[in-house]
Design a protein around this motif. Structure first.
Motif, mmCIF file in Angstrom:
data_model
loop_
_atom_site.group_PDB
_atom_site.id
_atom_site.type_symbol
_atom_site.label_atom_id
_atom_site.label_comp_id
_atom_site.label_asym_id
_atom_site.label_seq_id
_atom_site.Cartn_x
_atom_site.Cartn_y
_atom_site.Cartn_z
ATOM 1 N N ALA B 27 0.849 -1.140 0.109
ATOM 2 C CA ALA B 27 0.657 -0.161 -0.099
ATOM 3 C C ALA B 27 0.952 1.216 -0.113
ATOM 4 O O ALA B 27 0.356 2.371 -0.444
ATOM 5 C CB ALA B 27 -0.973 -0.038 1.146
ATOM 6 N N LEU B 28 2.098 1.097 0.684
ATOM 7 C CA LEU B 28 2.416 2.503 0.237
ATOM 8 C C LEU B 28 4.375 1.459 0.669
ATOM 9 O O LEU B 28 4.150 1.221 1.148
ATOM 10 C CB LEU B 28 2.661 3.236 2.412
ATOM 11 C CG LEU B 28 1.689 4.029 2.291
ATOM 12 C CD1 LEU B 28 1.507 4.110 3.606
ATOM 13 C CD2 LEU B 28 1.074 5.034 1.346
ATOM 14 N N LYS B 29 4.956 2.690 0.070
ATOM 15 C CA LYS B 29 6.977 1.610 -0.076
ATOM 16 C C LYS B 29 7.319 3.151 -0.602
ATOM 17 O O LYS B 29 7.231 4.152 -1.807
ATOM 18 C CB LYS B 29 6.973 1.204 -1.364
ATOM 19 C CG LYS B 29 8.480 0.703 -1.641
ATOM 20 C CD LYS B 29 7.954 -0.969 -2.953
ATOM 21 C CE LYS B 29 8.985 -1.200 -3.211
ATOM 22 N NZ LYS B 29 10.155 -1.766 -2.071
ATOM 23 N N GLY B 30 8.036 3.946 0.474
ATOM 24 C CA GLY B 30 9.338 4.166 0.705
ATOM 25 C C GLY B 30 9.144 5.713 1.055
ATOM 26 O O GLY B 30 9.623 6.935 0.247
ATOM 27 N N VAL B 213 1.043 17.029 -2.526
ATOM 28 C CA VAL B 213 2.307 15.496 -3.115
ATOM 29 C C VAL B 213 1.211 14.499 -3.848
ATOM 30 O O VAL B 213 -0.014 14.268 -3.688
ATOM 31 C CB VAL B 213 1.764 14.746 -1.439
ATOM 32 C CG1 VAL B 213 2.932 13.732 -1.476
ATOM 33 C CG2 VAL B 213 2.385 15.345 -0.561
ATOM 34 N N VAL B 214 1.822 14.284 -4.680
ATOM 35 C CA VAL B 214 1.705 13.373 -5.722
ATOM 36 C C VAL B 214 1.918 12.108 -5.768
ATOM 37 O O VAL B 214 2.928 11.829 -5.648
ATOM 38 C CB VAL B 214 2.274 13.985 -7.230
ATOM 39 C CG1 VAL B 214 1.781 12.879 -8.381
ATOM 40 C CG2 VAL B 214 1.708 15.395 -7.574
ATOM 41 N N MET B 215 1.083 10.792 -5.628
ATOM 42 C CA MET B 215 1.196 9.312 -5.884
ATOM 43 C C MET B 215 0.640 8.804 -7.297
ATOM 44 O O MET B 215 -0.762 9.569 -8.175
ATOM 45 C CB MET B 215 0.665 9.128 -4.451
ATOM 46 C CG MET B 215 0.763 9.943 -2.937
ATOM 47 S SD MET B 215 -0.253 9.550 -1.820
ATOM 48 C CE MET B 215 0.980 7.779 -1.172
ATOM 49 N N SER B 216 1.395 7.570 -6.749
ATOM 50 C CA SER B 216 0.624 6.457 -7.539
ATOM 51 C C SER B 216 0.950 5.641 -7.489
ATOM 52 O O SER B 216 1.507 5.225 -6.187
ATOM 53 C CB SER B 216 1.864 7.110 -9.240
ATOM 54 O OG SER B 216 3.132 5.951 -8.269
ATOM 55 N N PRO B 217 0.013 4.705 -7.505
ATOM 56 C CA PRO B 217 0.073 3.571 -7.108
ATOM 57 C C PRO B 217 0.636 2.324 -8.228
ATOM 58 O O PRO B 217 1.938 1.788 -8.667
ATOM 59 C CB PRO B 217 -1.628 3.270 -8.268
ATOM 60 C CG PRO B 217 -1.310 3.735 -9.736
ATOM 61 C CD PRO B 217 -0.908 4.801 -9.175
ATOM 62 N N ARG B 218 0.234 0.918 -6.854
ATOM 63 C CA ARG B 218 1.274 -0.420 -7.056
ATOM 64 C C ARG B 218 2.737 -0.446 -7.323
ATOM 65 O O ARG B 218 3.449 0.126 -8.432
ATOM 66 C CB ARG B 218 0.827 -0.822 -8.839
ATOM 67 C CG ARG B 218 -0.235 -1.372 -8.265
ATOM 68 C CD ARG B 218 -1.412 -1.932 -9.114
ATOM 69 N NE ARG B 218 -1.531 -1.421 -10.160
ATOM 70 C CZ ARG B 218 -2.565 -0.771 -10.795
ATOM 71 N NH1 ARG B 218 -3.191 -0.245 -9.729
ATOM 72 N NH2 ARG B 218 -2.732 0.526 -11.420
ATOM 73 N N PRO B 219 3.754 0.155 -6.417
ATOM 74 C CA PRO B 219 3.112 0.090 -5.061
ATOM 75 C C PRO B 219 2.646 1.353 -4.804
ATOM 76 O O PRO B 219 3.349 2.268 -5.058
ATOM 77 C CB PRO B 219 4.150 -0.415 -4.281
ATOM 78 C CG PRO B 219 5.693 -0.017 -5.263
ATOM 79 C CD PRO B 219 5.411 -0.020 -6.640
ATOM 80 N N GLY B 220 1.846 2.221 -3.958
ATOM 81 C CA GLY B 220 1.728 2.936 -3.346
ATOM 82 C C GLY B 220 2.933 3.915 -2.980
ATOM 83 O O GLY B 220 3.100 3.732 -2.590
#
Lengths: 287, 262
Positions: B27-30, B213-220
């Motif tokens: 779900a979240l990475k680094g 904060v721009v986020m993207s999936p797989r992994p989040g």
């Protein structure tokens, strides 16, 4: 008038069907009796006979009405022939059983919702308890309790509670679990304790479910109390009235007791409904 | 206490893996992120990018499986117990059996504020969200936008430093949303709270935030952090300015880099 008319129509239809059924079900006996007395079996002679037998297979509505009136108003209410007295005996056991059953149902539901172990262990037993025929359990409860010197109201109340705790348990568990993850997360973000979550969120959420199951439970309580009066030759209560009626073929007595029980159940459910409206209105849930 | 402009939230390499029946889900990475006192931080990205999870992790509603996360120098759970957060969900979540005022008083009751203190605070936050005369109404008597304002008032009532909002206006129509965005900026200016705000909407993120904060999936994960050059006081018309359009473009570029449009 608009609301009364449909009810009256249905009532009239039922009475009409009842009269027809009474005529045909009592016809056999009427034919035999007329033949014994050597009376010409015309329709009117047969009809009059079927409507006025002493021990009809199915008493006609007016016979039951007379029996009811005599039982309710024609006796001193302390008399053993008074339906008011018998009704009170049954009602007191019903209310005691309802109180025990409701308390047990709510306590078990609270335990089930808060403890995983109870969730997995209690429910199957609760379901199993309801699959055992109450008619088989009732005599045992009466006999066992009588052997330790407990008779009268309490054994009946326990049988009554046996039937009424279950709907309360199921309804309350369902109700206590209605708050969704978001509402529980909110409580968590405020660092609320389990008891605060229970009193402020779970219990109020469960109220509509609780009242729905209380209506089922009070009717079940009445059935339980009546069943509790059947074994061991009880002499008081509507159940005893039903039983002695069936011993002596007093069908009018049976039906009078039945209608008294039905009216009692109706009144009790109405009463719960009234308390429900009052409570929900006070909570602001009624619109 | 933290120094006025110091970091409120510090995340260093935060990982969160959910164990599901279909195997682990990252779900979240680094995740590295610093949120300073008084920041208005928006989290934007497509569904499944972990923006809600990140917000929940900050609020101690989820526990990271790796990395370091501090809030006001404490662990998130300690901060939760110190009542550091007010959380606002997409649905108002007001109790139908309580009036608006009683709903707002709910966290105050739980936290043990005195009755007089409760009444005073309820009145203050009701005015803050412009619901002054509505304390005695039940939730169903209010529109969706008003209910959401009441839920914001509830989150503000106990003076948390941090307001965490998970798509609070996602279920409302655009006209109501514009008005509430304006009201939220006004409220932020008056209270000086630190706000974390999850959204799907690029204009909403750009209009509200000092930091996007721009986020993207797989992994989040976080693909880009944009510090907004817009002034803190923002009329609605600012959305037609060149600067606004330029930041919106930058956000869109960030989303594309994260393959959010694939």
């Amino acid at each position: 008038m608009k609301r009364v008319l449909p009810v009256l129509t249905v009532l009239l239809a039922i009475i009409a069907v009842w009269y027809v059924a009474a005529y045909f079900l009592n016809l056999n006996w009427a034919t035999q009796q007329l033949a014994r007395e050597g009376i010409e079996p015309t329709f009117s002679a047969l009809f009059n006979n079927t409507m006025a037998q002493e021990r009809p297979v199915l008493p006609a509505p007016h016979q039951v009405a007379v029996g009811l009136w005599d039982g309710l108003a024609g006796q001193k209410i302390t008399s053993k022939r008074s339906l008011v007295w018998h009704g009170w005996v049954t009602l007191s056991a019903t209310l005691a059983g309802f109180a025990i059953g409701t308390l047990a149902g709510i306590l078990l539901a609270v335990g089930i919702v808060h403890s995983r172990a109870m969730d997995q262990s209690v429910m199957p037993w609760a379901v199993a308890s309801q699959t055992v025929p109450i008619l088989a359990i009732a005599p045992m409860v009466i006999v066992v309790m009588a052997s330790v010197g407990v008779t009268g109201l309490l054994p009946k109340a326990i049988i009554s509670a046996w039937l009424s705790f279950f709907p309360v348990l199921v309804g309350t568990v369902k109700g206590l679990r209605t708050p969704d993850a978001m509402q529980l997360d909110l409580m968590r973000s405020w660092n609320a304790s389990a008891s605060q979550v229970f009193w402020r969120l779970r219990l109020p959420s469960a109220m509509p479910y609780l009242f729905a199951s209380l209506k089922v439970a009070i009717a079940a309580s009445l059935v339980g109390a009546i069943v509790g009066e059947l074994p061991a030759g009880a002499t008081a209560g509507l159940g005893a009235r039903l039983l002695s009626g069936s011993y002596y073929g007093q069908t009018v007595q049976i039906w009078s007791a039945l209608f008294t029980a039905a009216a009692l159940a109706g009144l009790l459910v109405l009463m719960i409904g009234w308390i429900e409206r009052l409570t929900l209105k006070r909570m602001g849930l009624a619109r | 206490m933290t120094d006025p402009a110091g970091p409120v939230v510090e995340a260093r390499g935060v990982d969160l893996t959910f164990q599901t029946a279909d195997g682990p889900v990252h779900a979240l990475k680094g995740v590295d992120l610093t949120i300073n006192q008084g920041d208005f931080v928006s989290f934007i990205g497509p569904s499944g990018c972990g923006k809600t999870t990140l917000l929940r992790t900050i609020a101690a509603l989820e526990t990271p499986t790796g990395g370091g996360l501090t809030v006001n120098g404490m662990t998130p759970d300690e901060a939760r117990k110190a009542r550091a957060y007010g959380y606002v969900f997409q649905a108002p979540g007001l109790y139908p059996w309580r009036t608006i005022a009683q709903n707002i008083a709910l966290p105050l009751e739980i936290m043990g504020f005195s009755k007089a203190d409760r009444a005073e605070r309820v009145q203050r936050v009701l005015e803050l969200v412009d619901l002054g005369g509505f304390g005695g109404k039940y939730p169903w008597q209010l529109s969706g936008g008003m209910q959401q304002r009441a839920s914001i008032a509830r989150a503000l009532s106990f003076d948390a430093d941090i307001l965490l909002m998970d798509e609070p206006f996602g279920a409302l129509d655009e006209i109501v949303r514009d008005r509430l965005n304006e009201a939220l900026l006004d409220l932020w200016a008056r209270t000086g709270k630190t706000i974390g705000f999850v959204t799907h909407s690029i204009p909403e993120a750009v209009y509200l935030s000092t930091k996007i904060v721009v986020m993207s999936p797989r992994p989040g994960r976080i693909t880009k952090v944009i510090d907004s050059p817009l002034p803190r006081v923002r009329p609605l018309e600012i959305r037609d300015s060149q600067e606004f359009i330029a930041i919106a473009h930058e956000v869109r570029e960030g989303l594309r880099e994260g393959h959010s449009y694939d």
